[in-house]
Write a protein that holds these residues in place. Sequence first.
Motif, mmCIF file in Angstrom:
data_model
loop_
_atom_site.group_PDB
_atom_site.id
_atom_site.type_symbol
_atom_site.label_atom_id
_atom_site.label_comp_id
_atom_site.label_asym_id
_atom_site.label_seq_id
_atom_site.Cartn_x
_atom_site.Cartn_y
_atom_site.Cartn_z
ATOM 1 N N LYS A 18 0.822 -1.214 0.000
ATOM 2 C CA LYS A 18 0.000 0.000 0.000
ATOM 3 C C LYS A 18 0.859 1.269 0.000
ATOM 4 O O LYS A 18 0.438 2.304 -0.476
ATOM 5 C CB LYS A 18 -0.933 0.014 1.212
ATOM 6 C CG LYS A 18 -1.975 -1.084 1.190
ATOM 7 C CD LYS A 18 -2.977 -0.839 0.086
ATOM 8 C CE LYS A 18 -4.153 -1.789 0.174
ATOM 9 N NZ LYS A 18 -5.191 -1.463 -0.781
ATOM 10 N N GLY A 19 2.048 1.186 0.574
ATOM 11 C CA GLY A 19 2.946 2.342 0.592
ATOM 12 C C GLY A 19 3.463 2.656 1.982
ATOM 13 O O GLY A 19 3.200 1.939 2.944
ATOM 14 N N ALA A 20 4.184 3.748 2.072
ATOM 15 C CA ALA A 20 4.777 4.172 3.342
ATOM 16 C C ALA A 20 3.688 4.626 4.307
ATOM 17 O O ALA A 20 2.719 5.278 3.913
ATOM 18 C CB ALA A 20 5.771 5.306 3.108
ATOM 19 N N CYS A 21 3.856 4.262 5.568
ATOM 20 C CA CYS A 21 2.941 4.723 6.611
ATOM 21 C C CYS A 21 3.789 5.232 7.772
ATOM 22 O O CYS A 21 4.940 4.824 7.936
ATOM 23 C CB CYS A 21 1.997 3.613 7.052
ATOM 24 S SG CYS A 21 2.810 2.169 7.726
ATOM 25 N N TYR A 22 3.223 6.137 8.553
ATOM 26 C CA TYR A 22 3.994 6.702 9.652
ATOM 27 C C TYR A 22 3.064 7.228 10.741
ATOM 28 O O TYR A 22 1.874 7.430 10.534
ATOM 29 C CB TYR A 22 4.909 7.828 9.165
ATOM 30 C CG TYR A 22 4.138 9.036 8.683
ATOM 31 C CD1 TYR A 22 3.850 10.089 9.546
ATOM 32 C CD2 TYR A 22 3.670 9.110 7.379
ATOM 33 C CE1 TYR A 22 3.115 11.182 9.111
ATOM 34 C CE2 TYR A 22 2.940 10.188 6.944
ATOM 35 C CZ TYR A 22 2.667 11.227 7.816
ATOM 36 O OH TYR A 22 1.934 12.296 7.381
ATOM 37 N N GLY A 23 3.636 7.442 11.884
ATOM 38 C CA GLY A 23 2.966 8.097 12.996
ATOM 39 C C GLY A 23 3.975 9.033 13.636
ATOM 40 O O GLY A 23 5.108 8.646 13.920
ATOM 41 N N LEU A 24 3.609 10.273 13.823
ATOM 42 C CA LEU A 24 4.527 11.306 14.313
ATOM 43 C C LEU A 24 3.995 11.919 15.603
ATOM 44 O O LEU A 24 2.800 12.199 15.715
ATOM 45 C CB LEU A 24 4.687 12.394 13.251
ATOM 46 C CG LEU A 24 5.569 13.590 13.590
ATOM 47 C CD1 LEU A 24 7.018 13.156 13.750
ATOM 48 C CD2 LEU A 24 5.443 14.644 12.512
ATOM 49 N N VAL A 25 4.901 12.119 16.574
ATOM 50 C CA VAL A 25 4.545 12.755 17.843
ATOM 51 C C VAL A 25 5.659 13.732 18.208
ATOM 52 O O VAL A 25 6.840 13.404 18.109
ATOM 53 C CB VAL A 25 4.409 11.717 18.979
ATOM 54 C CG1 VAL A 25 4.088 12.394 20.294
ATOM 55 C CG2 VAL A 25 3.356 10.683 18.653
ATOM 56 N N VAL A 26 5.277 14.931 18.617
ATOM 57 C CA VAL A 26 6.229 15.896 19.165
ATOM 58 C C VAL A 26 5.756 16.180 20.585
ATOM 59 O O VAL A 26 4.615 16.570 20.800
ATOM 60 C CB VAL A 26 6.292 17.199 18.339
ATOM 61 C CG1 VAL A 26 7.234 18.202 18.997
ATOM 62 C CG2 VAL A 26 6.731 16.897 16.910
ATOM 63 N N ARG A 27 6.641 15.944 21.544
ATOM 64 C CA ARG A 27 6.269 16.101 22.950
ATOM 65 C C ARG A 27 7.229 17.056 23.645
ATOM 66 O O ARG A 27 8.395 17.150 23.301
ATOM 67 C CB ARG A 27 6.331 14.751 23.694
ATOM 68 C CG ARG A 27 5.464 13.649 23.139
ATOM 69 C CD ARG A 27 4.004 13.755 23.483
ATOM 70 N NE ARG A 27 3.661 13.669 24.869
ATOM 71 C CZ ARG A 27 3.282 12.579 25.512
ATOM 72 N NH1 ARG A 27 3.226 11.436 24.874
ATOM 73 N NH2 ARG A 27 2.948 12.629 26.776
ATOM 74 N N SER A 28 6.705 17.724 24.650
ATOM 75 C CA SER A 28 7.518 18.610 25.476
ATOM 76 C C SER A 28 7.228 18.294 26.929
ATOM 77 O O SER A 28 6.089 18.021 27.308
ATOM 78 C CB SER A 28 7.170 20.069 25.191
ATOM 79 O OG SER A 28 7.858 20.919 26.080
ATOM 80 N N ARG A 29 8.228 18.317 27.730
ATOM 81 C CA ARG A 29 8.068 18.103 29.170
ATOM 82 C C ARG A 29 7.552 19.407 29.765
ATOM 83 O O ARG A 29 8.007 20.483 29.395
ATOM 84 C CB ARG A 29 9.431 17.759 29.776
ATOM 85 C CG ARG A 29 9.329 17.288 31.174
ATOM 86 C CD ARG A 29 9.264 15.748 31.171
ATOM 87 N NE ARG A 29 8.762 15.311 32.444
ATOM 88 C CZ ARG A 29 7.718 14.509 32.593
ATOM 89 N NH1 ARG A 29 7.089 14.063 31.549
ATOM 90 N NH2 ARG A 29 7.321 14.136 33.765
ATOM 91 N N GLY A 30 6.616 19.327 30.697
ATOM 92 C CA GLY A 30 6.115 20.510 31.388
ATOM 93 C C GLY A 30 7.196 21.144 32.249
ATOM 94 O O GLY A 30 8.227 20.535 32.536
ATOM 95 N N PHE A 31 6.963 22.356 32.677
ATOM 96 C CA PHE A 31 7.959 23.102 33.454
ATOM 97 C C PHE A 31 8.399 22.345 34.702
ATOM 98 O O PHE A 31 9.586 22.217 34.981
ATOM 99 C CB PHE A 31 7.415 24.481 33.834
ATOM 100 C CG PHE A 31 8.380 25.291 34.652
ATOM 101 C CD1 PHE A 31 9.499 25.843 34.065
ATOM 102 C CD2 PHE A 31 8.184 25.466 36.017
ATOM 103 C CE1 PHE A 31 10.410 26.581 34.807
ATOM 104 C CE2 PHE A 31 9.089 26.203 36.776
ATOM 105 C CZ PHE A 31 10.201 26.759 36.168
ATOM 106 N N ALA A 32 7.448 21.818 35.471
ATOM 107 C CA ALA A 32 7.785 21.100 36.709
ATOM 108 C C ALA A 32 8.640 19.872 36.401
ATOM 109 O O ALA A 32 9.610 19.590 37.108
ATOM 110 C CB ALA A 32 6.518 20.697 37.453
ATOM 111 N N GLY A 33 8.291 19.158 35.340
ATOM 112 C CA GLY A 33 9.067 17.986 34.946
ATOM 113 C C GLY A 33 10.467 18.349 34.497
ATOM 114 O O GLY A 33 11.424 17.633 34.769
ATOM 115 N N GLN A 34 10.610 19.500 33.828
ATOM 116 C CA GLN A 34 11.933 19.944 33.393
ATOM 117 C C GLN A 34 12.815 20.281 34.581
ATOM 118 O O GLN A 34 14.000 19.962 34.594
ATOM 119 C CB GLN A 34 11.792 21.166 32.478
ATOM 120 C CG GLN A 34 11.273 20.826 31.111
ATOM 121 C CD GLN A 34 11.135 22.064 30.235
ATOM 122 O OE1 GLN A 34 11.871 23.020 30.380
ATOM 123 N NE2 GLN A 34 10.178 22.033 29.332
#
Length: 109
Positions: A18-34
């Motif tokens: 069928k072709g190329a498939c993907y799943g993309l996620v961009v995450r950032s840690r919250g201030f307290a976690g940082q």
Amino acid sequence: MLVVTTEKIEGYEIKEVKGACYGLVVRSRGFAGQVTASLRSLVGGEIKEYTQLLEDARKQALDRMTKNAHAMGANAIIMFRFDSGEIGQNMSEIVAYGTAVVAEKSDQQ
């Protein structure tokens, strides 16, 4: 949905690509976690806040990839891989990708 890192699936025959498939996620840690992670990095060892963040992001990227393949009419993904990168100082990008295929059980076993 079958997801494999190989180009073939044991016991199955690839009927259609069928072709190329993907799943993309961009995450950032919250201030307290940082802040917590920054303090932990001073003493060394595993930074559990970031480990959990990346683990969750990989699971989400994998889920998105399988939904993408399903929408393409596939029932399996071959040549599956993860890739990751950083965006800025506190964001992580995770992508799951592979080739969406239609696979059927092989008659020869």
